[in-house]
Design an enzyme around this catalytic site. Structure first.
Site, mmCIF file in Angstrom:
data_model
loop_
_atom_site.group_PDB
_atom_site.id
_atom_site.type_symbol
_atom_site.label_atom_id
_atom_site.label_comp_id
_atom_site.label_asym_id
_atom_site.label_seq_id
_atom_site.Cartn_x
_atom_site.Cartn_y
_atom_site.Cartn_z
ATOM 1 N N ASN A 45 -32.265 44.064 9.018
ATOM 2 C CA ASN A 45 -33.600 43.602 9.401
ATOM 3 C C ASN A 45 -34.197 44.439 10.528
ATOM 4 O OD1 ASN A 45 -31.512 42.336 10.950
ATOM 5 N ND2 ASN A 45 -32.904 40.738 11.631
ATOM 6 N N GLU A 47 -37.442 44.112 13.255
ATOM 7 C CA GLU A 47 -38.459 43.204 13.792
ATOM 8 C C GLU A 47 -39.577 43.955 14.503
ATOM 9 O OE1 GLU A 47 -36.222 40.374 16.140
ATOM 10 O OE2 GLU A 47 -35.497 39.362 14.332
ATOM 11 N N CYS A 56 -37.018 41.668 6.488
ATOM 12 C CA CYS A 56 -35.637 41.204 6.331
ATOM 13 C C CYS A 56 -34.727 42.315 5.805
ATOM 14 C CB CYS A 56 -35.577 40.051 5.330
ATOM 15 S SG CYS A 56 -36.447 38.576 5.842
ATOM 16 N N GLU A 58 -32.661 42.190 3.367
ATOM 17 C CA GLU A 58 -32.660 42.266 1.902
ATOM 18 C C GLU A 58 -33.795 43.164 1.407
ATOM 19 O OE1 GLU A 58 -32.477 39.602 3.830
ATOM 20 O OE2 GLU A 58 -31.579 37.893 2.825
ATOM 21 N N CYS A 89 -34.761 34.668 2.336
ATOM 22 C CA CYS A 89 -35.998 33.893 2.538
ATOM 23 C C CYS A 89 -36.840 33.924 1.263
ATOM 24 C CB CYS A 89 -36.785 34.461 3.716
ATOM 25 S SG CYS A 89 -37.690 35.976 3.311
ATOM 26 N N CYS A 92 -38.126 37.427 0.131
ATOM 27 C CA CYS A 92 -37.048 38.247 -0.440
ATOM 28 C C CYS A 92 -36.652 37.731 -1.818
ATOM 29 C CB CYS A 92 -35.845 38.279 0.494
ATOM 30 S SG CYS A 92 -36.177 39.184 2.020
HETATM 31 N N1 THU Z 1 -33.688 37.638 8.243
HETATM 32 C C1 THU Z 1 -33.151 38.514 7.338
HETATM 33 O O1 THU Z 1 -33.121 39.724 7.573
HETATM 34 N N2 THU Z 1 -32.664 38.018 6.184
HETATM 35 C C2 THU Z 1 -32.547 36.686 5.889
HETATM 36 O O2 THU Z 1 -32.028 36.333 4.841
HETATM 37 C C3 THU Z 1 -33.037 35.686 6.845
HETATM 38 C C4 THU Z 1 -33.814 36.218 7.992
HETATM 39 C C5 THU Z 1 -34.142 38.157 9.533
HETATM 40 C C6 THU Z 1 -35.604 38.200 9.770
HETATM 41 C C7 THU Z 1 -35.665 38.166 11.284
HETATM 42 O O3 THU Z 1 -35.493 39.471 11.786
HETATM 43 C C8 THU Z 1 -34.469 37.348 11.683
HETATM 44 O O4 THU Z 1 -33.602 37.351 10.559
HETATM 45 C C9 THU Z 1 -34.767 35.930 12.098
HETATM 46 O O5 THU Z 1 -35.457 35.274 11.122
#
Ligand code: THU
Length: 133
Positions: A45, A47, A56, A58, A89, A92
């Site tokens: 991920n 941000e 994310c 994925e 999520c 994704c």
């Molecule tokens: N996140 C993912 O990368 N994958 C998931 O399946 C759930 C959430 C990340 C997004 C964000 O950077 C952090 O987790 C908190 O939500």
């Protein structure tokens, strides 16, 4: 699906997780995709200070794989430090349903890598929106 593939993919997601850029949530996620030819493509991920722009693990893995010309995904592994593992999520799930509809989804807690929960993409997103006519 051979057990060795599951282990290999989970470990690839663990390694990918180290590349997470999560200065806001501190929640690091690693993902790894397996193609039918046995290739593994990973992502983590990323941000943004404008939180909604976050991508994310994925989707990062999927976008890397797709833009690298890969298709035919048979599995995706997701590793995060969360009891029971983090399931993808909604956004994704939509992309997985479009580009990896037949994939198995493995999720694991980074502290308990031998406990892997398994889902199908279809189970995670039933009645998915498919395409604009
Ligand atoms: N996140 C993912 O990368 N994958 C998931 O399946 C759930 C959430 C990340 C997004 C964000 O950077 C952090 O987790 C908190 O939500």
């Amino acid at each position: 699906m051979p057990v060795a593939n599951k282990r290999r993919l989970i470990l690839a997601a663990v390694k990918a997780r180290q590349g997470a850029v999560a200065p806001y949530s501190k929640f690091k996620v690693g993902a790894a995709l397996l193609t039918e030819s046995g290739e593994i493509i990973t992502g983590a991920n990323v941000e943004s200070a404008s939180y909604g722009l976050t991508c994310c693990a994925e989707r990062v893995a999927l976008f890397k794989a797709l833009t690298g010309g890969r298709r035919g995904f048979v599995a995706v592994a997701v590793v995060a430090r969360l009891t029971g593992g983090a399931t993808p999520c909604g956004a994704c799930r939509q992309l997985l349903s479009e580009y990896a509809p037949d994939a198995v989804v493995w999720v694991a807690d980074s502290r308990k890598l031998r406990q892997v929960r398994e889902f199908s993409v279809k189970e995670l997103l039933p009645a998915a929106f498919a395409e604009v006519p």
